[in-house]
Motif scaffolding. Structure first.
Motif, PDB file in Angstrom:
ATOM      1  N   VAL A   1      -2.457   5.540   4.959  1.00 50.08           N
ATOM      2  CA  VAL A   1      -1.728   4.305   4.691  1.00 50.08           C
ATOM      3  C   VAL A   1      -1.375   3.555   5.967  1.00 50.08           C
TER       4      VAL A   1
ATOM      5  N   ARG B   1      -1.786   8.050  -4.276  1.00 48.54           N
ATOM      6  CA  ARG B   1      -2.822   7.770  -3.278  1.00 48.54           C
ATOM      7  C   ARG B   1      -2.780   6.296  -2.962  1.00 48.54           C
ATOM      8  N   GLY B   2      -2.892   5.934  -1.686  1.00 47.77           N
ATOM      9  CA  GLY B   2      -2.895   4.530  -1.321  1.00 47.77           C
ATOM     10  C   GLY B   2      -4.213   3.868  -1.652  1.00 47.77           C
TER      11      GLY B   2
ATOM     12  N   GLU C   1      -6.360   4.604   2.574  1.00 51.26           N
ATOM     13  CA  GLU C   1      -5.951   5.892   3.115  1.00 51.26           C
ATOM     14  C   GLU C   1      -6.650   6.132   4.441  1.00 51.26           C
TER      15      GLU C   1
ATOM     16  N   ARG D   1       1.070  15.007  -8.656  1.00 51.66           N
ATOM     17  CA  ARG D   1       1.660  14.938  -7.317  1.00 51.66           C
ATOM     18  C   ARG D   1       2.746  15.992  -7.147  1.00 51.66           C
TER      19      ARG D   1
ATOM     20  N   GLN E   1       1.066   4.015  -3.020  1.00 53.30           N
ATOM     21  CA  GLN E   1       0.903   5.449  -2.801  1.00 53.30           C
ATOM     22  C   GLN E   1       2.079   6.238  -3.376  1.00 53.30           C
TER      23      GLN E   1
ATOM     24  N   ASN F   1       0.832  -1.201   0.000  1.00 49.53           N
ATOM     25  CA  ASN F   1       0.000   0.000   0.000  1.00 49.53           C
ATOM     26  C   ASN F   1       0.869   1.255   0.000  1.00 49.53           C
ATOM     27  N   ARG F   2       1.986   1.223   0.731  1.00 50.64           N
ATOM     28  CA  ARG F   2       2.907   2.360   0.731  1.00 50.64           C
ATOM     29  C   ARG F   2       3.578   2.518  -0.640  1.00 50.64           C
TER      30      ARG F   2
ATOM     31  N   GLU G   1       3.896  10.299   5.060  1.00 45.56           N
ATOM     32  CA  GLU G   1       3.231   9.699   3.907  1.00 45.56           C
ATOM     33  C   GLU G   1       2.367  10.673   3.123  1.00 45.56           C
TER      34      GLU G   1
END
Length: 612
Positions: free
Chosen positions: A393, A387-388, A391, A458, A382, A378-379, A514
């Motif tokens: 994370v 985005r994870g 969220e 981002r 992201q 998941n990290r 994060e």
């Protein structure tokens, strides 16, 4: 906890133990706000008086369950489990029965239909797919949900945009002018799969060491920069050798010794006491919210006994320059006022003499532990996607489900199979059509920030933005007079003095990083970017790249600047505009002042400061 006397719908009167609860269906779709769905809650019971009972029975307990939507304005659930959705999208309903808490999802498609342009884009993505099995799984799961919600997809990003994006994500650097020219000139349809997405240069090691140091909140404990340097060097060695995150976690939890030479032992110095030490593996390794010191977690299975028992595993560790084990040490349970019994989360109490982080290390990386692999992928997701799938994370629990549950399960399973190594997961994401979509919204998906119908824009972190400024201007930032080639992402901790990074708003790592720290570090950063030394000294430096362009023809200056900063060639209208704006007295070469203004406008632009 038991059910006793709930016989309104045939639930047995005798005392029974509820050992599990599920919701059927776990995910359902309603067509419009005029239609209703139906949840059924099924409990699995065991006779509470029969400690050795081997058989269970199931019961519909919908009427006794409590339904709580994540957004009351979007979802309404009646006492009998009927659900109505008032707003399109994907929504979560938390379901409670006795001590059990689970989550269900309900979807309602948007009124938009995929346009022909969106359909053509999907077909083009399929044809360009590199064919990696993990990538196909990513695209299948993402596309299925987008189709259910009727959200059209954006077309694939162009070659220049994709090269810049993947280079930033893999190495934390902008592609050079030469790299961009060579990539755009390459007509091979396989150039993306054969190039940056599968290469692991030194810059990859630097960048992902920086990422991991942020996840671990590495900093100089008590100002001890030698300890931070030792841990950073060790982390870098692990990333360079492609060591699995399971082994990295084990070494961090169990290493002892002189923290000036034993890098992983520094972990124990990042916490001031056993309870703070328990917080790190909880959030970093399995997304466990440790805020259960005074009460059981209201939305998860974790209890005070879990928290204080976890802290007790770290009670017999001395946290000085030399990290060593002690013969005694306790954590007092606030309810019993007695020493908490050491235990792994959800496990049985351990002998107090066995207190130490080894049982926790075993539990974290056990094959049947679902948390570690999910939290790590998941990290990574992201970091690559903005985005994870979950969220925040570090909040991995049943009642905070991922947007794409099967995708997260699949990525986690592949991660375990690949030895918990970062590179296969990063590669699968980078090769997917989902990752390669344009960040320009389709006219029907501009609202989407959760389902990956288009790439998310981002902001660069402070360190990456500063490194990019140094690269394109040719003027370095000197952090250490003895090593002036060190980049911002190579710094061991945020304790290293840097006015530039402070201005840009770097993460202190005192808390989680994060969420990212953009180059917009508040009013001070904006003022410095407008008219401060951060940019001005680089624009005025006679040894910088800008001053090498004074004798160059105007179209060449504009093109080279765009390639260096944006990773693309200027459009014809952009080229024509800037050539006209930059023209000096002779109509051909720019004046130094105009050239500085031009370069400044590029460096403070959104296109330069974001990964898109």
């Amino acid at each position: 906890m038991v059910a006793d006397g709930l016989d309104r719908r045939g639930l047995a009167v005798r005392s029974q133990q509820a050992v599990a609860v599920r919701v059927e269906p776990a995910t359902q779709t309603v067509s419009s706000n005029d239609s209703w769905g139906q949840f059924r809650v099924i409990a699995v019971f065991r006779d509470a008086d029969d400690a050795v009972a081997e058989t269970n029975h199931e019961q519909d307990v919908t009427n006794w369950a409590v339904f709580t939507p994540d957004d009351d304005a979007a979802v309404s659930v009646a006492n009998d489990g009927r659900v109505r959705v008032m707003r399109p999208g994907q929504h979560t309903v938390v379901v409670r029965f006795l001590q059990h808490v689970v989550a269900a999802r309900v979807l309602m498609p948007f009124a938009l239909e995929a346009t022909r342009e969106g359909e053509r884009a999907e077909g083009k993505e399929d044809r360009r797919s590199a064919g990696a099995s993990g990538s196909r799984g990513i695209d299948r799961e993402v596309s299925e949900l987008l189709a259910t919600l009727r959200i059209p997809v954006s077309p694939p990003a162009d070659d220049a945009t994709l090269l810049r994006r993947v280079t930033l994500d893999l190495t934390g650097r902008l592609p050079s002018e030469a790299e961009v020219r060579a990539y755009l000139a390459d007509a091979s349809p396989e150039k993306y799969a054969a190039g940056r997405s599968v290469a692991w240069p030194k810059a990859f090691t630097n960048h992902w060491t920086y990422q991991l140091a942020g996840w671990l909140r590495l900093r100089a404990p008590g100002g001890d920069t030698l300890a931070a340097d030792a841990m950073h060097r060790w982390l870098r060695q692990q990333i360079a050798a492609d060591v699995g995150l399971d082994e990295i976690a084990r070494r961090l939890l169990t290493a002892m010794g002189d923290t000036h030479s034993v890098g992983p032992a520094v972990f124990h110095r990042l916490a001031g006491d056993p309870r703070e030490a328990a917080d790190w593996p909880a959030k970093r390794c399995w997304g466990f919210d440790c805020d259960v010191q005074c009460h059981d977690h209201p939305l998860d299975r974790w209890t005070q006994d879990d928290y204080h028992g976890l802290a007790a595993l770290f009670a017999r560790i001395e946290r000085g320059r030399i990290v060593r084990r002690l013969d005694r040490g306790d954590v007092i349970h606030p309810v019993t006022q007695q020493p908490a019994l050491p235990r792994t989360p959800g496990g049985e109490p351990l002998d107090a003499e066995a207190a130490g982080p080894e049982p926790l290390a075993d539990w974290i990386v056990a094959a049947d532990n679902p948390y570690f692999a999910k939290t790590q992928v998941n990290r990574v997701w992201q970091a690559m996607m903005g985005r994870g799938l979950i969220e925040p994370v570090d909040d991995v629990r049943d009642t905070n489900p991922p947007t794409h549950p099967r995708l997260l399960d699949s990525l986690a399973e592949d991660f375990r199979r690949d030895g918990y190594r970062l590179r296969p997961t990063i590669r699968a994401i980078a090769l997917s059509a989902t990752y390669r979509r344009s960040s320009r919204p389709h006219h029907g998906n501009g609202f989407d920030e959760r389902f990956y119908s288009h790439a998310l824009e981002r902001p660069m972190t402070a360190e990456i933005y500063l490194d990019a400024l140094c690269d394109v201007t040719g003027v370095r930032e000197v952090f250490d007079p003895q090593a002036n080639d060190v980049r911002a992402v190579q710094l061991a901790s945020p304790n290293v003095a840097s006015t530039a990074l402070d201005i840009l708003g770097r993460c202190s790592r005192e808390q989680s990083c994060e969420s990212g720290s953009s180059n917009g570090g508040g009013m001070a950063a904006q003022l410095h970017l407008l008219n401060g030394e951060l940019l001005n000294r680089r624009l005025l430096d006679e040894q910088g790249w800008l001053h090498t362009q004074l004798d160059r023809d105007l179209p060449g200056v504009v093109e080279a600047t765009y390639l260096r900063c944006f990773g693309r060639e200027p459009a014809d209208r952009e080229r024509a505009f800037w050539v006209n704006e930059l023209a000096g007295a002779d109509g051909r070469r720019p004046s130094p002042e105009k050239l500085a203004d031009f370069f400044w406008s590029i460096l403070v632009s959104r296109e330069f400061a974001t990964n898109h």
